[in-house]
Motif scaffolding. Structure first.
Motif, PDB file in Angstrom:
ATOM      1  N   GLY A 139      -5.057  -8.680   5.573  1.00  0.00           N
ATOM      2  CA  GLY A 139      -3.966  -7.749   5.833  1.00  0.00           C
ATOM      3  C   GLY A 139      -2.695  -8.477   6.229  1.00  0.00           C
ATOM      4  O   GLY A 139      -1.588  -8.126   5.801  1.00  0.00           O
ATOM      5  N   LEU A 140      -2.833  -9.532   7.053  1.00  0.00           N
ATOM      6  CA  LEU A 140      -1.681 -10.342   7.451  1.00  0.00           C
ATOM      7  C   LEU A 140      -1.077 -11.036   6.238  1.00  0.00           C
ATOM      8  O   LEU A 140       0.148 -11.049   6.062  1.00  0.00           O
ATOM      9  CB  LEU A 140      -2.115 -11.374   8.492  1.00  0.00           C
ATOM     10  CG  LEU A 140      -1.061 -12.421   8.889  1.00  0.00           C
ATOM     11  CD1 LEU A 140       0.170 -11.752   9.503  1.00  0.00           C
ATOM     12  CD2 LEU A 140      -1.660 -13.440   9.858  1.00  0.00           C
ATOM     13  N   MET A 141      -1.917 -11.599   5.393  1.00  0.00           N
ATOM     14  CA  MET A 141      -1.403 -12.269   4.192  1.00  0.00           C
ATOM     15  C   MET A 141      -0.603 -11.315   3.323  1.00  0.00           C
ATOM     16  O   MET A 141       0.489 -11.653   2.830  1.00  0.00           O
ATOM     17  CB  MET A 141      -2.555 -12.862   3.383  1.00  0.00           C
ATOM     18  CG  MET A 141      -3.166 -14.103   3.963  1.00  0.00           C
ATOM     19  SD  MET A 141      -4.391 -14.784   2.806  1.00  0.00           S
ATOM     20  CE  MET A 141      -5.630 -15.330   3.957  1.00  0.00           C
ATOM     21  N   GLY A 142      -1.158 -10.126   3.099  1.00  0.00           N
ATOM     22  CA  GLY A 142      -0.461  -9.151   2.260  1.00  0.00           C
ATOM     23  C   GLY A 142       0.883  -8.746   2.846  1.00  0.00           C
ATOM     24  O   GLY A 142       1.896  -8.670   2.139  1.00  0.00           O
ATOM     25  N   HIS A 143       0.908  -8.509   4.158  1.00  0.00           N
ATOM     26  CA  HIS A 143       2.161  -8.121   4.821  1.00  0.00           C
ATOM     27  C   HIS A 143       3.192  -9.233   4.716  1.00  0.00           C
ATOM     28  O   HIS A 143       4.375  -8.970   4.399  1.00  0.00           O
ATOM     29  CB  HIS A 143       1.882  -7.804   6.292  1.00  0.00           C
ATOM     30  CG  HIS A 143       3.127  -7.599   7.100  1.00  0.00           C
ATOM     31  ND1 HIS A 143       3.876  -6.435   7.048  1.00  0.00           N
ATOM     32  CD2 HIS A 143       3.776  -8.434   7.971  1.00  0.00           C
ATOM     33  CE1 HIS A 143       4.926  -6.549   7.848  1.00  0.00           C
ATOM     34  NE2 HIS A 143       4.884  -7.749   8.424  1.00  0.00           N
ATOM     35  N   GLU A 144       2.778 -10.466   4.986  1.00  0.00           N
ATOM     36  CA  GLU A 144       3.714 -11.589   4.954  1.00  0.00           C
ATOM     37  C   GLU A 144       4.233 -11.853   3.538  1.00  0.00           C
ATOM     38  O   GLU A 144       5.400 -12.213   3.349  1.00  0.00           O
ATOM     39  CB  GLU A 144       3.056 -12.843   5.522  1.00  0.00           C
ATOM     40  CG  GLU A 144       2.804 -12.773   7.013  1.00  0.00           C
ATOM     41  CD  GLU A 144       4.091 -12.552   7.800  1.00  0.00           C
ATOM     42  OE1 GLU A 144       5.027 -13.356   7.645  1.00  0.00           O
ATOM     43  OE2 GLU A 144       4.158 -11.562   8.566  1.00  0.00           O
ATOM     44  N   TRP A 145       3.361 -11.685   2.553  1.00  0.00           N
ATOM     45  CA  TRP A 145       3.829 -11.871   1.180  1.00  0.00           C
ATOM     46  C   TRP A 145       4.894 -10.840   0.827  1.00  0.00           C
ATOM     47  O   TRP A 145       5.953 -11.177   0.295  1.00  0.00           O
ATOM     48  CB  TRP A 145       2.667 -11.791   0.188  1.00  0.00           C
ATOM     49  CG  TRP A 145       3.154 -11.577  -1.214  1.00  0.00           C
ATOM     50  CD1 TRP A 145       3.060 -10.449  -1.975  1.00  0.00           C
ATOM     51  CD2 TRP A 145       3.888 -12.522  -2.014  1.00  0.00           C
ATOM     52  NE1 TRP A 145       3.684 -10.610  -3.181  1.00  0.00           N
ATOM     53  CE2 TRP A 145       4.200 -11.884  -3.243  1.00  0.00           C
ATOM     54  CE3 TRP A 145       4.303 -13.832  -1.822  1.00  0.00           C
ATOM     55  CZ2 TRP A 145       4.906 -12.516  -4.260  1.00  0.00           C
ATOM     56  CZ3 TRP A 145       5.009 -14.470  -2.843  1.00  0.00           C
ATOM     57  CH2 TRP A 145       5.303 -13.811  -4.047  1.00  0.00           C
ATOM     58  N   ARG A 146       4.627  -9.569   1.132  1.00  0.00           N
ATOM     59  CA  ARG A 146       5.553  -8.503   0.738  1.00  0.00           C
ATOM     60  C   ARG A 146       6.892  -8.615   1.468  1.00  0.00           C
ATOM     61  O   ARG A 146       7.961  -8.424   0.874  1.00  0.00           O
ATOM     62  CB  ARG A 146       4.921  -7.138   0.993  1.00  0.00           C
ATOM     63  CG  ARG A 146       3.779  -6.798   0.041  1.00  0.00           C
ATOM     64  CD  ARG A 146       3.268  -5.379   0.233  1.00  0.00           C
ATOM     65  NE  ARG A 146       2.584  -5.210   1.508  1.00  0.00           N
ATOM     66  CZ  ARG A 146       1.275  -5.464   1.696  1.00  0.00           C
ATOM     67  NH1 ARG A 146       0.542  -5.920   0.694  1.00  0.00           N
ATOM     68  NH2 ARG A 146       0.724  -5.271   2.876  1.00  0.00           N
ATOM     69  N   LYS A 147       6.844  -8.945   2.751  1.00  0.00           N
ATOM     70  CA  LYS A 147       8.089  -8.979   3.536  1.00  0.00           C
ATOM     71  C   LYS A 147       8.855 -10.289   3.364  1.00  0.00           C
ATOM     72  O   LYS A 147      10.091 -10.280   3.276  1.00  0.00           O
ATOM     73  CB  LYS A 147       7.776  -8.755   5.011  1.00  0.00           C
ATOM     74  CG  LYS A 147       9.040  -8.667   5.879  1.00  0.00           C
ATOM     75  CD  LYS A 147       8.713  -8.282   7.315  1.00  0.00           C
ATOM     76  CE  LYS A 147       9.995  -8.162   8.140  1.00  0.00           C
ATOM     77  NZ  LYS A 147       9.717  -7.763   9.551  1.00  0.00           N
ATOM     78  N   HIS A 148       8.142 -11.415   3.321  1.00  0.00           N
ATOM     79  CA  HIS A 148       8.808 -12.720   3.325  1.00  0.00           C
ATOM     80  C   HIS A 148       8.569 -13.531   2.048  1.00  0.00           C
ATOM     81  O   HIS A 148       9.496 -14.135   1.518  1.00  0.00           O
ATOM     82  CB  HIS A 148       8.355 -13.534   4.540  1.00  0.00           C
ATOM     83  CG  HIS A 148       8.659 -12.887   5.847  1.00  0.00           C
ATOM     84  ND1 HIS A 148       9.931 -12.807   6.358  1.00  0.00           N
ATOM     85  CD2 HIS A 148       7.838 -12.262   6.754  1.00  0.00           C
ATOM     86  CE1 HIS A 148       9.905 -12.173   7.533  1.00  0.00           C
ATOM     87  NE2 HIS A 148       8.648 -11.835   7.791  1.00  0.00           N
ATOM     88  N   GLY A 149       7.335 -13.554   1.576  1.00  0.00           N
ATOM     89  CA  GLY A 149       7.024 -14.382   0.413  1.00  0.00           C
ATOM     90  C   GLY A 149       7.784 -13.985  -0.834  1.00  0.00           C
ATOM     91  O   GLY A 149       8.161 -14.839  -1.645  1.00  0.00           O
ATOM     92  N   THR A 150       8.045 -12.679  -0.982  1.00  0.00           N
ATOM     93  CA  THR A 150       8.778 -12.209  -2.170  1.00  0.00           C
ATOM     94  C   THR A 150      10.211 -12.730  -2.196  1.00  0.00           C
ATOM     95  O   THR A 150      10.865 -12.694  -3.245  1.00  0.00           O
ATOM     96  CB  THR A 150       8.802 -10.670  -2.216  1.00  0.00           C
ATOM     97  OG1 THR A 150       9.338 -10.170  -0.970  1.00  0.00           O
ATOM     98  CG2 THR A 150       7.414 -10.094  -2.421  1.00  0.00           C
ATOM     99  N   CYS A 151      10.707 -13.215  -1.059  1.00  0.00           N
ATOM    100  CA  CYS A 151      12.086 -13.730  -0.987  1.00  0.00           C
ATOM    101  C   CYS A 151      12.145 -15.247  -1.114  1.00  0.00           C
ATOM    102  O   CYS A 151      13.212 -15.841  -0.938  1.00  0.00           O
ATOM    103  CB  CYS A 151      12.726 -13.310   0.337  1.00  0.00           C
ATOM    104  SG  CYS A 151      12.807 -11.510   0.550  1.00  0.00           S
ATOM    105  N   SER A 152      11.012 -15.871  -1.408  1.00  0.00           N
ATOM    106  CA  SER A 152      10.964 -17.335  -1.480  1.00  0.00           C
ATOM    107  C   SER A 152      11.321 -17.885  -2.856  1.00  0.00           C
ATOM    108  O   SER A 152      11.521 -19.092  -3.001  1.00  0.00           O
ATOM    109  CB  SER A 152       9.556 -17.822  -1.102  1.00  0.00           C
ATOM    110  OG  SER A 152       8.603 -17.415  -2.085  1.00  0.00           O
ATOM    111  N   GLY A 153      11.355 -17.026  -3.880  1.00  0.00           N
ATOM    112  CA  GLY A 153      11.557 -17.505  -5.243  1.00  0.00           C
ATOM    113  C   GLY A 153      10.324 -18.152  -5.831  1.00  0.00           C
ATOM    114  O   GLY A 153      10.392 -18.788  -6.884  1.00  0.00           O
TER     115      GLY A 153
END
Length: 251
Positions: A139-153
């Motif tokens: 759940g933490l991984m999914g949240h972090e990907w959607r909020k922050h990882g998607t902005c990493s390029g």
């Protein structure tokens, strides 16, 4: 007359003998007498092997200025109301210390979040299972990907690969290496321990945050190639308490 025939026959024999010698021992160039030149054979170039997984170049994110590696003190989280319900991370059988809360792309002021991406929102199990040792919750991984990882390029796979590389770049001080007793120290003192353990890291490149009196997180600023760097805005958010408690890791 017979005498002339004899002379002619003798001359013919001599010519024939000379011809045979010529054919058996031909004249060769002077450089080849007794030592024929060596033949130079060049070996085919060896193929360059493909780099192993651990030696692949680090993916470089784009569209932001630097990263914040946010590390959460799991025992403090597990004492909170939210943590009590997280069975993946907390519980009597769990013994996590500092875990990765996230790797956050940052601007010099502010940060992007929840960016458009052609990657799926959900982190698949076959990817996430490789990171449960440092991020012990799907759940933490999914949240972090959607909020922050998607902005990493970066793709999902590359984002989490860089996240692990950032975590492994940092040496955790002995103070936080699975301590079994409750500790008390100042936020500045804890920062100095990280600086002492990590050449190139300064107190201007990090912050220690608190949740009430407890240690909450340690945040480290890094360039896109994971070099420590100063980050004024993050540094200002350090805990202002004179001392904080560090709950022990459960056994």
């Amino acid at each position: 007359m017979h005498r002339y025939y004899g002379i002619a026959a003798f001359v013919g024999l001599m010519i024939a003998a000379g011809l045979m010698i010529f054919l058996q021992d031909p004249i060769v160039p002077s450089w080849d007498v007794g030592d024929t030149p060596a033949v130079i054979v060049q070996a085919a170039p060896k193929p360059v092997p493909a780099p192993a997984e651990g030696t692949k170049p680090l993916p470089i994110g784009q569209g932001f200025d630097f990263y914040v590696l946010s590390l959460s003190w799991s025992p403090s989280y597990c004492l909170s109301d939210e943590g009590e319900g997280n069975q993946q991370q907390c519980g009597s059988s769990k013994a996590f210390g500092l875990i990765v809360h996230g790797l956050w792309p940052q601007y010099e002021k502010g940060y992007p979040e929840s960016c458009a991406s052609d990657q799926p929102d959900r982190v698949p199990d076959n990817l996430g299972q490789h990171y449960l040792d440092i991020m012990p919750s799907m759940g933490l991984m999914g949240h972090e990907w959607r909020k922050h990882g998607t902005c990493s390029g970066l793709s999902q796979a590359d984002y989490f690969r860089v996240t692990r590389a950032a975590f492994e770049k940092l040496k955790i001080p002995d103070t936080l290496q699975q301590p079994e007793i409750r500790q008390t120290m100042s936020p500045d003192g804890l920062e100095q321990q990280f600086v002492a353990a990590n050449p190139g890291l300064s107190t201007k490149a990090m912050s220690v945050t608190c949740d009430g009196e407890r240690l909450e997180e340690v945040r480290i600023c890094m360039t896109t190639d994971l070099t420590f760097r100063a980050c004024e805005e993050v540094d200002r958010k350090s805990c202002q308490r004179s001392s904080i408690t560090i709950p022990p890791v459960a056994n």
